[in-house]
Design a protein around this motif. Structure first.
Motif, short mmCIF file in Angstrom:
data_model
loop_
_atom_site.label_atom_id
_atom_site.label_comp_id
_atom_site.label_asym_id
_atom_site.label_seq_id
_atom_site.Cartn_x
_atom_site.Cartn_y
_atom_site.Cartn_z
N VAL A 130 51.81 36.38 34.86
CA VAL A 130 52.03 35.74 36.11
C VAL A 130 51.76 34.15 36.07
N ALA A 131 52.60 33.60 37.40
CA ALA A 131 52.65 32.28 37.35
C ALA A 131 51.82 31.83 38.51
N GLU A 132 50.80 30.87 38.44
CA GLU A 132 50.17 30.60 39.74
C GLU A 132 50.86 30.00 40.60
N GLU A 133 51.80 29.19 40.37
CA GLU A 133 52.51 28.53 41.54
C GLU A 133 53.31 29.60 42.40
N ALA A 134 53.61 31.00 41.78
CA ALA A 134 54.27 31.93 42.71
C ALA A 134 53.35 32.54 43.59
N ILE A 135 52.00 32.79 43.24
CA ILE A 135 51.13 33.44 44.29
C ILE A 135 50.79 32.50 45.41
N LYS A 136 51.19 32.99 46.49
CA LYS A 136 51.28 32.48 47.71
C LYS A 136 49.52 32.41 48.43
N ILE A 137 49.25 31.38 48.93
CA ILE A 137 48.02 31.40 49.57
C ILE A 137 47.98 30.59 50.75
N ASP A 138 47.63 31.16 51.88
CA ASP A 138 47.50 30.35 53.07
C ASP A 138 46.86 28.89 52.79
N ASP A 139 47.15 27.78 53.59
CA ASP A 139 46.35 26.52 53.22
C ASP A 139 44.72 26.83 53.70
N ASN A 140 44.83 27.36 54.91
CA ASN A 140 43.32 27.64 55.31
C ASN A 140 42.55 28.34 54.57
N VAL A 141 43.02 29.57 54.02
CA VAL A 141 42.33 30.30 53.19
C VAL A 141 42.07 29.86 51.73
N ARG A 142 43.13 28.98 51.21
CA ARG A 142 42.76 28.25 50.05
C ARG A 142 41.52 27.17 50.16
N GLY A 143 41.70 26.57 51.38
CA GLY A 143 40.75 25.66 51.51
C GLY A 143 39.30 26.10 51.65
N ILE A 144 39.18 27.28 52.09
CA ILE A 144 37.90 27.81 52.46
C ILE A 144 37.43 28.39 50.80
N CYS A 145 38.39 29.07 50.16
CA CYS A 145 38.11 29.54 48.85
C CYS A 145 37.67 28.49 48.16
N GLU A 146 38.30 27.53 48.23
CA GLU A 146 37.83 26.27 47.04
C GLU A 146 36.57 25.57 47.52
N PHE A 147 36.41 25.61 48.82
CA PHE A 147 35.09 24.97 49.23
C PHE A 147 34.00 25.62 48.82
N PHE A 148 33.93 26.91 48.96
CA PHE A 148 32.98 27.74 48.66
C PHE A 148 32.83 28.33 47.27
N GLY A 149 33.89 28.03 46.53
CA GLY A 149 33.97 28.32 44.97
C GLY A 149 34.11 29.86 44.81
N PHE A 150 35.18 30.44 45.82
CA PHE A 150 35.43 31.73 45.49
C PHE A 150 36.87 31.73 44.73
N ASP A 151 37.31 32.46 43.86
CA ASP A 151 38.55 32.47 43.12
C ASP A 151 39.34 33.45 43.94
N PRO A 152 40.55 33.07 44.86
CA PRO A 152 41.01 33.83 45.72
C PRO A 152 41.78 35.09 44.85
N LEU A 153 42.23 35.09 43.71
CA LEU A 153 42.59 36.09 42.85
C LEU A 153 41.92 37.44 42.98
N TYR A 154 40.33 37.21 43.21
CA TYR A 154 39.68 38.27 43.39
C TYR A 154 39.06 38.65 44.83
N VAL A 155 39.89 37.86 45.65
CA VAL A 155 39.20 37.92 47.03
C VAL A 155 40.28 39.40 47.55
N ALA A 156 39.63 40.15 48.13
CA ALA A 156 40.22 41.19 48.64
C ALA A 156 41.17 40.91 50.01
N ASN A 157 42.26 41.71 49.79
CA ASN A 157 43.48 42.03 50.71
C ASN A 157 43.46 43.29 51.52
N GLU A 158 43.91 43.49 52.44
CA GLU A 158 43.83 44.74 53.26
C GLU A 158 45.56 45.20 53.62
#
Lengths: 339, 339
Positions: A245-273
């Motif tokens: 998979v290509a990292e650049e093709a995986i979309k992440i909302d800017d707000n979500v990405r910011g919060i993940c980065e700030f707190f050290g969560f890897d968004p690839l492992y965060v739950a979606n519903e």
């Protein structure tokens, strides 16, 4: 409803208060003849195809979060499990475990939310159960939903992905990680603002439309607990193919990405519903994408990668800076009680 | 199994520890191809009759009691709900909500008990889910089981009792009130000894044999929460017939009766987990009783009363001393968390 605005132990006793709660709240909102018959099992006709059957318990904390609540989540979660198996969801059960003292008004909101969500995707809640436990013996409210759906024989390998081959495209219907972050923010464990809304949504309309319009759907799974990474790891584990998979093709909302980065969560492992990962024959990928683009739960679709012959059993992420990183299953718990 | 003998939050995370628990415990014990396929929904064939679908959450305290445990109870409860609807139980789901720190050895005992009970009545546990919540956020372990069964069209009114007429006989397959009392004694809330064993049992073998051998079964229901009294009250509520039962025909084990009397519980309202109330056409009552007498879960059968034209909507108990007492629904909770 008898008494004050709290759930009492007697609401789970099987006696008159239980009956009142069932009739005045559950029957009222879930209203359909099958449920209201109040028999021990719902009885429903089957047109004689294959049956899909699934269950999930929901313990999300807090019960209400931006974009949904435990009720909407409980319906979407089970509807989506059926949908990604290739089935048309038909019937749900609802089992409530409620803490003594829980506010009836909150229960009403949640039940209405379940009813609205079920109605929006054409499923009926046909059987249910309520238990109440003493104060302190559960945390407010847990909901189990189980579901039954019908499956065409031609779709019965979609849940297991038996037909997957190298060259197949990996598609996801939008940006990831918003559910987990929305719940964490609502829980106040992350003391930040940020406009993050859960993607919680029923996907059966989208998957049904795709399955009706095209063949070549090899696999579907919703990326819930463990996130996109877990779906991809499980997909190729012990199989004769790998995934790129290509990292650049995986979309992440800017707000979500910011919060993940700030707190050290890897968004690839965060739950979606409300996210489904599809593996699609390459010649059908175009029509799947076209359908998704015109659907409210799929307009942000992207092809994130493909099935490959090399490194069987492994998922490799091609990073934006040109590197490679192996994606493994989640080793521990990042975020407890997000569903 | 990784780590020590306790359930960790990570056992519910959707990651590696969850997977290990699922494969090494649930798949191992519930072992069948449908469950082990580990798809989001179980996919099962349907021969095209009617479907029965039911759900129940189990929060019994304590988890182990004379005659059973929460696992056996969770299988019997849902199997019985299907059986009394006239269905042949086929498939179960199992949803676990586990408190962090719960002993893995206890979970293994419970899962084995579920597997043994399911095997004994020919049902398969085909789908499941596990959530773990922080210490103190649930009381040890809750289990939801949902179930699917097949129902002949000719039996589809058994759950609702549409065909009931005055003159029909009311039959129960043995003595009442042992489950509730066994759990209360095990909980040490009743500081007494007493050799009381729960009647917890799967009734699908018994009901299946009866439905196969005879017609004239108008209604069946298992007398769980709320006891025999609640089944009878609900049965005639808003109907054009009444019910008369004879106190002297209702069997109660001497130990059970003694404990009920001493502590002021009315055994008519105490939960059973292996008792089915049947309404049977009078000309078929003899053959039903004969079948029950030769079955391990029915040998203590008795005809406890009949459906009457007078006092429609009401259940009257003819007492041993020649009086009459109206039996109403349970107004409050006698015994919380007995199932």
């Amino acid at each position: 409803m008898t008494g004050d605005n709290q759930i009492l132990l007697d609401h789970g006793s099987g006696g008159r208060l239980s009956r009142e709660l069932t009739v005045n709240l559950f029957f009222k909102h879930f209203g359909n003849n099958i449920l209201s018959a109040a028999t021990d099992s719902a009885v429903v006709p089957t047109p004689g195809e294959h049956l899909a059957f699934t269950t999930d318990s929901f313990v999300v904390d807090p019960l209400f979060f931006p974009g949904g609540d435990i009720g909407k989540l409980a319906v979407c979660g089970t509807v989506n499990d059926l949908a990604v198996s290739g089935a048309t969801p038909l019937y749900l059960s609802a089992g409530f475990i409620i803490e003594e003292g829980f506010l009836l008004d909150d229960l009403k909101k949640i039940v209405r939310s379940m009813a609205d969500t079920a109605r929006s995707c054409g499923v009926k809640i046909v059987t249910g159960d309520t238990k109440v436990v003493n104060r302190g013996h559960c945390d407010k409210l847990f909901i189990n939903t189980s579901g039954v759906g019908l499956l065409k024989s031609s779709h019965k390998n979609i849940g297991s992905g038996k037909g997957i081959k190298p060259g197949d495209k990996i598609i996801i219907n939008g940006g990831i990680a918003s559910h987990g972050m929305a719940v964490m923010i609502a829980r106040n464990e992350l003391n930040v603002g940020g406009n993050v809304i859960s993607d919680c949504a029923p996907l059966s309309g989208l998957t049904g439309q795709i399955l009706k319009a095209t063949s070549g759907i090899k696999f579907m799974r919703d990326a819930t607990r463990g996130g996109l990474a877990t779906v991809l790891s499980e997909l190729c584990e012990n199989r004769k193919f790998g995934i790129e998979v290509a990292e650049e093709a995986i979309k992440i909302d800017d707000n979500v990405r910011g919060i993940c980065e700030f707190f050290g969560f890897d968004p690839l492992y965060v739950a979606n519903e409300g996210k489904v990962v599809m593996v699609v024959a390459p010649e059908k990928a175009g029509s799947v994408i076209n359908i998704m683009k015109s659907h409210k739960y799929g307009h942000d679709v992207s092809v994130i990668g493909e099935v490959v012959e090399k490194h069987p059993g492994k998922t490799i992420l091609k990073t934006k800076i040109g590197g490679s990183r192996m994606i493994d299953m989640l080793a521990g718990s990042q975020l407890p009680r997000i569903c």
